[in-house]
Write a protein that holds these residues in place. Structure first.
Motif, short mmCIF file in Angstrom:
data_model
loop_
_atom_site.label_atom_id
_atom_site.label_comp_id
_atom_site.label_asym_id
_atom_site.label_seq_id
_atom_site.Cartn_x
_atom_site.Cartn_y
_atom_site.Cartn_z
N GLN A 140 1.18 0.17 -11.26
CA GLN A 140 1.22 -0.42 -9.82
C GLN A 140 0.10 -1.34 -9.46
N MET A 141 -0.90 -0.58 -9.75
CA MET A 141 -2.21 -1.47 -9.13
C MET A 141 -2.52 -2.79 -10.10
N GLU A 142 -2.11 -2.67 -11.36
CA GLU A 142 -2.16 -3.74 -12.20
C GLU A 142 -1.30 -4.79 -11.81
N LYS A 143 0.19 -4.44 -10.89
CA LYS A 143 1.10 -5.46 -10.85
C LYS A 143 0.41 -6.11 -9.46
N PHE A 144 0.01 -5.23 -8.61
CA PHE A 144 -0.42 -5.68 -7.26
C PHE A 144 -1.56 -6.61 -7.23
N MET A 145 -2.27 -6.33 -8.30
CA MET A 145 -3.60 -7.33 -8.47
C MET A 145 -3.49 -8.88 -8.73
N HIS A 146 -2.05 -9.06 -9.06
CA HIS A 146 -1.61 -10.27 -9.02
C HIS A 146 -1.25 -11.14 -7.79
N GLU A 147 -1.05 -10.12 -6.56
CA GLU A 147 -0.85 -10.46 -5.34
C GLU A 147 -2.10 -10.84 -4.54
N PRO A 148 -2.44 -12.42 -4.19
CA PRO A 148 -3.32 -12.79 -3.35
C PRO A 148 -3.88 -11.81 -2.15
N LEU A 149 -2.64 -11.34 -1.52
CA LEU A 149 -2.81 -10.77 -0.15
C LEU A 149 -3.61 -9.17 -0.61
N PHE A 150 -3.19 -8.77 -1.64
CA PHE A 150 -3.68 -7.47 -2.30
C PHE A 150 -5.05 -7.70 -2.50
N LEU A 151 -5.25 -8.78 -3.32
CA LEU A 151 -6.73 -9.00 -3.86
C LEU A 151 -7.62 -9.13 -2.64
N GLU A 152 -7.29 -9.91 -1.57
CA GLU A 152 -8.14 -10.02 -0.49
C GLU A 152 -8.42 -9.03 0.27
N PHE A 153 -7.40 -7.94 0.32
CA PHE A 153 -7.57 -6.57 0.89
C PHE A 153 -8.75 -5.88 0.16
N ALA A 154 -8.42 -5.69 -1.17
CA ALA A 154 -9.25 -5.01 -2.14
C ALA A 154 -10.70 -5.49 -2.14
N ASP A 155 -10.92 -6.79 -2.07
CA ASP A 155 -12.11 -7.43 -1.79
C ASP A 155 -12.78 -7.28 -0.63
N GLU A 156 -12.01 -7.01 0.54
CA GLU A 156 -12.75 -6.88 1.73
C GLU A 156 -13.18 -5.08 1.81
N CYS A 157 -12.27 -4.55 1.02
CA CYS A 157 -12.44 -2.75 0.90
C CYS A 157 -13.95 -2.88 -0.03
N LEU A 158 -14.05 -3.56 -0.92
CA LEU A 158 -15.26 -3.55 -1.65
C LEU A 158 -16.74 -3.90 -0.91
N GLN A 159 -16.30 -5.02 -0.31
CA GLN A 159 -17.44 -5.50 0.50
C GLN A 159 -18.04 -4.57 1.57
N THR A 160 -17.09 -3.88 2.09
CA THR A 160 -17.32 -2.87 3.08
C THR A 160 -17.94 -1.78 2.53
N VAL A 161 -17.53 -1.10 1.45
CA VAL A 161 -18.52 -0.04 0.83
C VAL A 161 -19.51 -0.36 0.11
N LEU A 175 0.84 -1.23 0.11
CA LEU A 175 -0.11 0.11 0.13
C LEU A 175 0.84 1.29 0.00
N GLN A 176 2.16 1.24 0.79
CA GLN A 176 2.86 2.41 0.82
C GLN A 176 3.50 2.57 -0.63
N ASN A 177 4.01 1.52 -1.30
CA ASN A 177 4.64 1.63 -2.56
C ASN A 177 3.49 2.16 -3.72
N LEU A 178 2.19 1.77 -3.48
CA LEU A 178 1.08 2.18 -4.37
C LEU A 178 0.81 3.61 -4.18
N ALA A 179 0.70 4.26 -2.70
CA ALA A 179 0.54 5.53 -2.34
C ALA A 179 1.71 6.40 -3.13
N LYS A 180 2.84 6.08 -3.03
CA LYS A 180 4.25 6.71 -3.39
C LYS A 180 4.39 6.62 -4.91
N SER A 181 3.74 5.92 -5.83
CA SER A 181 3.97 5.35 -7.18
C SER A 181 3.74 6.76 -7.94
#
Length: 159
Positions: free
Chosen positions: A126-147, A114-120
């Motif tokens: 960067q988002m496209e790259k991180f979307m291949h990271e399972p941990l980031f996908l899980e985080f993004a899914d949880e954010c979407l489920q919250t909003v 997230l820090q790398n994404l914010a500084k990019s």
């Protein structure tokens, strides 16, 4: 006349060498091999302690950075610019209070992402790259489920 140094392993022979790690004096390969395991254990423990201290510092630093908040005024300014993709201030505040998200943010790897994404300079790439990271996908899914709790789960293509 120089004083002869005695091997610190066998204490019988003159030492000719020093351990590169701890500078213990030894006389032969046999004595070095005897010493090496004890020295290795000491070095490993020292390195583990250093790494543990560094990890703790990174975690505390990451938590402090994560806890910094965007001002309500800034969020209200953004709320005035409503678009189809814009998330309301109220929904963003729900993210702040999400227990699952807080637990996920305890993961140092996720905070680094997230820090790398914010500084990019190129967040989209960067988002496209991180979307291949399972941990980031899980985080993004949880954010979407919250909003958008009523939104159906979306399957991502794994190109």
């Amino acid at each position: 006349m120089t004083k002869k140094q005695v091997c610190e392993v066998c204490t019988e022979n003159e030492s000719k060498y020093k351990c590169p790690a701890c500078l213990l004096k030894y006389c032969s390969l046999l004595c070095y091999k005897k010493h090496k395991e004890a020295c290795k254990d000491t070095r490993d423990k020292t390195e583990q302690t250093k790494k543990s201290e560094e990890d703790t510092n990174v975690i505390h630093s990451g938590i402090e950075q994560t806890e910094e908040r965007v001002s309500v005024e800034k969020l209200e300014e953004l709320a005035d610019e409503q678009t189809e993709d814009r998330v309301s201030v109220e929904k963003l505040e729900e993210l702040e209070h999400s227990v699952p998200l807080r637990q996920m943010l305890e993961n140092p790897h996720l905070r680094t992402i997230l820090q790398n994404l914010a500084k990019s300079a190129n967040p989209a790439k960067q988002m496209e790259k991180f979307m291949h990271e399972p941990l980031f996908l899980e985080f993004a899914d949880e954010c979407l489920q919250t909003v958008e709790p009523s939104a159906p789960d979306v399957e991502m293509d794994s190109d």
